[in-house]
Design a protein around this motif. Structure first.
Motif, PDB file in Angstrom:
ATOM      1  N   GLN A   1      52.780  37.076  42.733  1.00 55.18           N
ATOM      2  CA  GLN A   1      52.318  36.440  43.972  1.00 55.18           C
ATOM      3  C   GLN A   1      52.530  34.928  43.984  1.00 55.18           C
ATOM      4  O   GLN A   1      51.915  34.228  44.774  1.00 55.18           O
TER       5      GLN A   1
ATOM      6  N   ASP B   1      47.620  45.758  39.777  1.00 52.41           N
ATOM      7  CA  ASP B   1      46.414  45.029  39.386  1.00 52.41           C
ATOM      8  C   ASP B   1      45.158  45.832  39.685  1.00 52.41           C
ATOM      9  O   ASP B   1      44.216  45.841  38.900  1.00 52.41           O
TER      10      ASP B   1
ATOM     11  N   HIS C   1      52.479  36.983  31.745  1.00 56.90           N
ATOM     12  CA  HIS C   1      52.419  35.598  32.217  1.00 56.90           C
ATOM     13  C   HIS C   1      50.987  35.126  32.028  1.00 56.90           C
ATOM     14  O   HIS C   1      50.050  35.911  32.216  1.00 56.90           O
TER      15      HIS C   1
ATOM     16  N   PHE D   1      48.146  36.080  34.422  1.00 57.62           N
ATOM     17  CA  PHE D   1      47.586  37.444  34.397  1.00 57.62           C
ATOM     18  C   PHE D   1      46.301  37.493  33.564  1.00 57.62           C
ATOM     19  O   PHE D   1      45.510  38.423  33.682  1.00 57.62           O
TER      20      PHE D   1
ATOM     21  N   GLU E   1      40.567  36.119  34.674  1.00 59.21           N
ATOM     22  CA  GLU E   1      39.730  37.309  34.889  1.00 59.21           C
ATOM     23  C   GLU E   1      39.759  37.796  36.342  1.00 59.21           C
ATOM     24  O   GLU E   1      39.682  38.985  36.599  1.00 59.21           O
ATOM     25  N   ASP E   2      39.883  36.856  37.280  1.00 57.48           N
ATOM     26  CA  ASP E   2      39.871  37.256  38.684  1.00 57.48           C
ATOM     27  C   ASP E   2      41.281  37.257  39.273  1.00 57.48           C
ATOM     28  O   ASP E   2      41.452  37.080  40.475  1.00 57.48           O
ATOM     29  N   TYR E   3      42.261  37.454  38.437  1.00 59.53           N
ATOM     30  CA  TYR E   3      43.646  37.397  38.917  1.00 59.53           C
ATOM     31  C   TYR E   3      43.874  38.325  40.112  1.00 59.53           C
ATOM     32  O   TYR E   3      44.611  38.010  41.046  1.00 59.53           O
ATOM     33  N   ILE E   4      43.211  39.481  40.070  1.00 58.51           N
ATOM     34  CA  ILE E   4      43.403  40.496  41.122  1.00 58.51           C
ATOM     35  C   ILE E   4      43.172  39.925  42.530  1.00 58.51           C
ATOM     36  O   ILE E   4      43.759  40.394  43.503  1.00 58.51           O
TER      37      ILE E   4
ATOM     38  N   LYS F   1      42.479  47.200  36.983  1.00 50.59           N
ATOM     39  CA  LYS F   1      41.058  46.847  37.091  1.00 50.59           C
ATOM     40  C   LYS F   1      40.204  48.113  37.083  1.00 50.59           C
ATOM     41  O   LYS F   1      39.114  48.132  36.518  1.00 50.59           O
TER      42      LYS F   1
ATOM     43  N   CYS G   1      44.219  37.266  43.914  1.00 50.10           N
ATOM     44  CA  CYS G   1      45.342  36.621  44.620  1.00 50.10           C
ATOM     45  C   CYS G   1      46.245  37.658  45.275  1.00 50.10           C
ATOM     46  O   CYS G   1      47.125  37.306  46.046  1.00 50.10           O
TER      47      CYS G   1
END
Lengths: 496, 180
Positions: free
Chosen positions: A236, A213, B131, B134, B137-140, A217, B142
């Motif tokens: 997660q 991820d 999924h 994903f 936008e702020d998935y990162i 990004k 978690c």
């Protein structure tokens, strides 16, 4: 199961009876050590650990990588020379038909044991301090098994026939001989290697997801794809974590008997023979203790420089070093005890050959190696009784070096002294390694270092998820305040 | 996919504090929602019970692997040393379950370990590289320091307005309708 009567239940229902119970039990305050020091939050952990493989390759890494790569070529050279010439290039000659090859094999396999011990046995024992060192220690295990595998593989001489060791029909339809401890070794070591890789990989999956991820990004699509392919689409989710934790626990439960069995079976190579000095029942536990001893020595040898280089002092704290030093002290004492017990049994067993083998170890032509072994393995770990020594990182590092040297000599003493002076004085001999022996062994340290350097360059060195879970802020029952890790209260007990 | 085709997947709520998140999950379960999930940077202790997830099925795969390994060990040692090419070594029997025990032992552990890893993949329905979550936008976050609670549209109790109001009452830091 018998029915539990209500008054046996400790779930005190009302506050008054709880108070009464506490007054009766008088719980003592047990200070708990902080595992992540310095009031760090979750984000700091992520940035710190992911930051190492994401940042620009440091110059020292390139220097170490080049040096280690050059060293690794020594193994390559030694093996090419061996295969093109024959096993005669090693110093093996009657009566010492097992020399450095088996010594190095047992040494490297032993190095690996601390990794599995940290990830499996300490997991089952709920030793939470394991989390900041288990990933690197498991990587060390795998690379040590790679180095170990080289020696038995090439000692067969015609290495292209090594597949005869596998349960496959060969040209004459002759199958492997399962009564032989060497065949047990094949199964034990290959299972150990494979299960270590599986365990390590499974532990990596959540962190690979995070790396994926972050790379995505940052717009690094090739990196994201590479991490993503191995992360298997990890997201997660708690439904995933639930199965993951169960699988992790099961793998820990499977690895525990495995790690104990591997060195036990390696010791059977010796113990199942009839040679004085080898044919002893103490070998399995003694080998396992020695393996853990040398393995922890190597973990500290690797982790202390990494801690200094990457500034990991908040994650690998003095408490971690203390714990490892104490394990070295405990297993070192076991090894020392085993040395004494071997002598005792040699005398008490009243077998003249056995008695001679042990007196000869201490006073014979290999006495020099025996005293290096005793000096390094019996004396140096006892320095760890002193807190001042454990707190001196440089000294700890040096002592761990002695531990590794001592354990190599232990295997040398066991292998060579028994073979050199067996039943018949007419067939005695003296063994010395050749330059090819020395090159091949020396080079494996290069190979090990190359693999380890690649690991710290490309993969997160510590399991982020597990570290966050042992932080105060990770406690779901409000013993911390949000994402801000607070110092532990001095009251032990409470939840879990 | 073009924007107009995207359908609602569910409602996502962010939390930054473990205890608050833990309480909220309990409320969602008590409200009778079944199809919801939590996304956490680490395994939160006790969250399974809070979500009402039963015991993991991974041990079944481990057991199948272990039994297969043990039987394989028995079978190959018997076939190779006792049946197909019997050899007498040291007057020992052609085959007994004792001398090749290390083989069975190691194979039991080997196949049980494979069963565990693949059991973990199977129970988690992985690999699955796409999924809807994903897409957030702020998935990162978690994977970093934030907890997500997602109530899926597929839940029988799901109603966009009502569920949204319910989720907003849980004390999260941010609520968003997730498209997929």
């Amino acid at each position: 199961m018998a029915e539990i009567s209500p008054d046996m239940s400790f779930a005190a229902t009302d506050a008054a009876s709880r108070e009464q119970l506490l007054a009766k039990v008088k719980p003592v305050d047990v200070p708990r050590k902080e595992l992540v020091t310095g009031d760090k939050d979750f984000h700091w952990v992520t940035e710190k650990i992911c930051g190492i493989p994401e940042s620009k390759t440091p110059r020292w890494w390139w220097v170490c990588f080049c040096v280690a790569g050059c060293m690794a070529t020594f193994t390559l050279f030694g093996l090419v020379w061996l295969v093109s010439t024959g096993v005669g290039v090693w110093g093996l000659a009657n009566p010492i038909n097992w020399g450095w090859a088996i010594v190095n094999f047992v040494f490297w396999i032993g190095i690996g044991h601390a990794g599995t011990l940290i990830s499996a046995i300490l997991c089952l024992l709920r030793q939470k301090w394991r989390v900041s060192i288990n990933r690197a220690a498991e990587a060390m295990t795998i690379f040590a098994v790679v180095c170990a595998g080289i020696f038995p593989l090439f000692h067969v001489g015609r290495v292209w026939f090594a597949w005869w060791l596998f349960p496959l029909p060969n040209a004459n339809w002759i199958w492997p001989q399962f009564r032989s401890p060497l065949e047990w070794d094949v199964f034990a070591v290959s299972t150990y290697g494979t299960v270590s890789v599986l365990f390590w990989y499974m532990g990596l999956i959540p962190d690979l997801g995070t790396m994926r991820d972050r790379a995505f990004k940052a717009g690094k699509l090739i990196k994201a794809w590479a991490y993503g392919a191995f992360a298997m689409g990890w997201r997660q989710s708690n439904r995933h974590w639930s199965n993951y934790e169960m699988a992790y626990l099961l793998l820990a439960g499977l690895s525990t008997p495995l790690v104990l069995s591997v060195h036990t079976i390696v010791s059977f190579d010796f113990a199942a023979s009839q040679l004085p000095g080898w044919h002893t029942t103490i070998f399995p536990p003694y080998f396992v203790a020695g393996a853990i001893f040398s393995g922890f020595g190597m973990v500290l040898t690797l982790m202390l420089p990494l801690r200094a280089l990457f500034g990991l002092h908040n994650l690998i704290t003095q408490y971690h070093i203390d714990c490892m030093c104490k394990i070295i002290l405990a297993t070192g004492s076991m090894v020392g005890y085993a040395y004494m017990m071997e002598f005792f049994i040699a005398w008490y067993g009243a077998n003249p050959y056995e008695g001679f083998a042990f007196i000869n170890r201490a006073l014979g032509q290999y006495a020099w190696s025996y005293y290096i072994m005793v000096g390094c393995n019996v004396i140096t770990p006892h320095l760890f009784w002193f807190k001042k020594v454990r707190e001196n990182t440089a000294l700890v590092w040096i002592i761990c070096g002695f531990v590794n040297v001592g354990m190599w000599f232990e295997r040398f003493v066991i292998t060579v002294t028994s073979l050199a002076n067996d039943f018949l004085p007419s067939s005695w001999g003296y063994y010395s390694p050749t330059i090819i022996d020395i090159f091949t062994f020396f080079g494996t340290f290069g190979l090990f270092s190359v693999l380890f350097l690649l690991f710290i360059r490309f993969l997160p060195m510590m399991p982020m998820g597990e570290i966050k879970a042992v932080m105060k802020a990770g406690d779901a029952h409000g013993h911390g305040t949000g994402t801000q890790a607070v110092p532990h209260s001095t009251t032990g007990g409470g939840h879990h | 996919m073009s924007e107009h085709k995207r359908d609602t997947y569910g409602i996502l709520a962010e939390f930054t504090e473990t205890p608050a998140f833990y309480e909220a999950v309990g409320k969602v379960k008590d409200a009778g929602y079944k199809k919801f999930d939590c996304f956490t940077p680490f395994p939160v202790h006790g969250l399974d019970g809070q979500m009402g997830i039963g015991r993991s099925k991974v041990p079944i795969f481990t057991a199948i692997g272990g039994v297969t390994g043990f039987c394989t060990g028995m079978l190959i040692t018997w076939y190779m040393n006792g049946f197909n090419y019997p050899l007498i070594v040291g007057g020992k029997p052609f085959w007994s379950p004792i001398f090749p025990f290390p083989i069975m032992y190691e194979l039991t552990i080997l196949l049980a370990a494979f069963g565990t890893l693949f059991g973990m993949f199977a129970t988690n329905l992985l690999p699955r590289h796409n999924h809807p979550v994903f897409e957030y936008e702020d998935y990162i976050k978690c994977g970093d320091d934030t907890f997500f609670l997602v109530i899926e549209k597929a839940d029988p109790k799901f109603d966009l307005e009502q569920t949204l109001a319910f989720v907003e009452s849980l004390g999260s830091t941010k609520v968003e309708v997730l498209k997929a």
